[in-house]
Design an enzyme around this catalytic site. Structure first.
Site, mmCIF file in Angstrom:
data_model
loop_
_atom_site.group_PDB
_atom_site.id
_atom_site.type_symbol
_atom_site.label_atom_id
_atom_site.label_comp_id
_atom_site.label_asym_id
_atom_site.label_seq_id
_atom_site.Cartn_x
_atom_site.Cartn_y
_atom_site.Cartn_z
ATOM 1 N N TYR A 116 -40.746 36.134 -2.606
ATOM 2 C CA TYR A 116 -42.126 36.204 -3.082
ATOM 3 C C TYR A 116 -42.882 37.308 -2.355
ATOM 4 O O TYR A 116 -43.624 38.093 -2.965
ATOM 5 C CB TYR A 116 -42.778 34.848 -2.849
ATOM 6 C CG TYR A 116 -44.226 34.721 -3.229
ATOM 7 C CD1 TYR A 116 -44.617 34.511 -4.548
ATOM 8 C CD2 TYR A 116 -45.220 34.757 -2.242
ATOM 9 C CE1 TYR A 116 -45.949 34.354 -4.885
ATOM 10 C CE2 TYR A 116 -46.565 34.603 -2.578
ATOM 11 C CZ TYR A 116 -46.918 34.404 -3.898
ATOM 12 O OH TYR A 116 -48.240 34.241 -4.225
ATOM 13 N N ILE B 10 -55.379 28.787 -9.919
ATOM 14 C CA ILE B 10 -56.273 29.937 -9.852
ATOM 15 C C ILE B 10 -56.614 30.412 -11.258
ATOM 16 O O ILE B 10 -57.760 30.757 -11.556
ATOM 17 C CB ILE B 10 -55.639 31.069 -9.021
ATOM 18 C CG1 ILE B 10 -55.512 30.643 -7.555
ATOM 19 C CG2 ILE B 10 -56.468 32.351 -9.133
ATOM 20 C CD1 ILE B 10 -54.798 31.660 -6.681
ATOM 21 N N LYS C 277 -44.591 40.528 -4.083
ATOM 22 C CA LYS C 277 -46.033 40.758 -4.005
ATOM 23 C C LYS C 277 -46.349 42.069 -3.287
ATOM 24 O O LYS C 277 -47.357 42.723 -3.603
ATOM 25 C CB LYS C 277 -46.715 39.585 -3.313
ATOM 26 C CG LYS C 277 -46.703 38.294 -4.120
ATOM 27 C CD LYS C 277 -47.453 38.436 -5.439
ATOM 28 C CE LYS C 277 -47.636 37.106 -6.149
ATOM 29 N NZ LYS C 277 -48.392 37.223 -7.416
#
Length: 250
Positions: free
Chosen positions: A145, A18, A149
């Site tokens: 994760y 990304i 996040k």
């Protein structure tokens, strides 16, 4: 309104799937870009410099923020893109994995951006875009994760609310499954995984890195000047509903 001429932008996680697309989109928009990653980023169009540091190390994050301001000035835009996960289930998430993934995905983002936010507030303007995940909105695996996040969204909202009166905006993009090299280990383990997950997405496909980058560019630009505190899913419809479930009961 999507142009970023003469805007100084710092992009973390710049060498990833990304990140590399983001760098190209920012360059196309006319930004002056400082790339940051734990491995030396390769110069590209629009790049005026680079920072090399490990987001998992608190001192390194603070030092990188200071170096950024000393060498290039206080950025107009911060894009916090660095992220990592390998602990995919509760069973594989031990204490070391938990601490490592929170350090990279949450604490490092805070340690790097906090001094920059302070400078933006004093200056009177700035914009931040955090790359979170659909894992922050619902559970799709990767517990550590996901927790990190989700915490990133809370941190983003704190900036939006508390620094908003000082002219600072903060938003987040929450990608679904994006076909980048980060998925390679899954495809190596289960070559048919794409066929299994694609039906879960209403658009019938995984998200492209360019689609994530375009959403980031929008939130960073003046086109989103009235938007702050928002978590924008770019997920091919995953969080809207479950196509496979409807088909199963139809």
């Amino acid at each position: 309104m999507f142009r970023l001429e003469d805007r100084l932008v710092v992009l973390t996680g710049a060498t990833g799937g990304i990140g590399s697309v983001l760098a190209r989109r920012l360059a196309d928009a006319g930004a002056r870009i400082v790339l940051a990653d734990r491995t030396p980023p390769l110069p590209s169009e629009g790049t005026i410099g680079a920072l090399t540091f490990d987001m998992a190390e608190r001192g390194a994050c603070a030092a990188a923020a200071a170096e950024l301001q000393e060498r290039f000035g206080l950025p107009d835009i911060v894009i916090s893109n660095a992220g990592f996960t390998r602990a995919e289930t509760l069973e594989t998430t031990d204490g070391d994995a938990w601490e490592a993934e929170l350090a990279i995905n949450l604490s490092g983002a805070r340690h790097f951006t906090d001094p920059l936010v302070a400078g933006m507030r004093k200056r009177g303007h700035g914009a931040l875009v955090f790359i979170s995940s659909v894992n922050a909105l619902a559970h799709y695996g990767n517990p550590a994760y996901a927790a990190a996040k989700a915490g990133l969204l809370a941190y983003m909202r704190a900036i939006a609310v508390e620094a908003g009166p000082d002219g600072v905006r903060a938003n987040a993009v929450c990608p679904g499954s994006v076909r980048t090299p980060a998925w390679d280990h899954r495809f190596e383990k289960s070559p048919d995984i794409a066929a299994a997950i694609v039906p879960l997405y209403p658009l019938g496909r995984m998200v492209r890195p360019e689609e994530v980058a375009d959403a980031v560019l929008f939130l960073a630009s003046d086109a989103a000047s009235g938007i702050t505190g928002v978590a924008l899913p770019v997920d091919a419809g995953l969080t809207a509903g479950n196509t496979a479930f409807i088909r199963a009961i139809g």
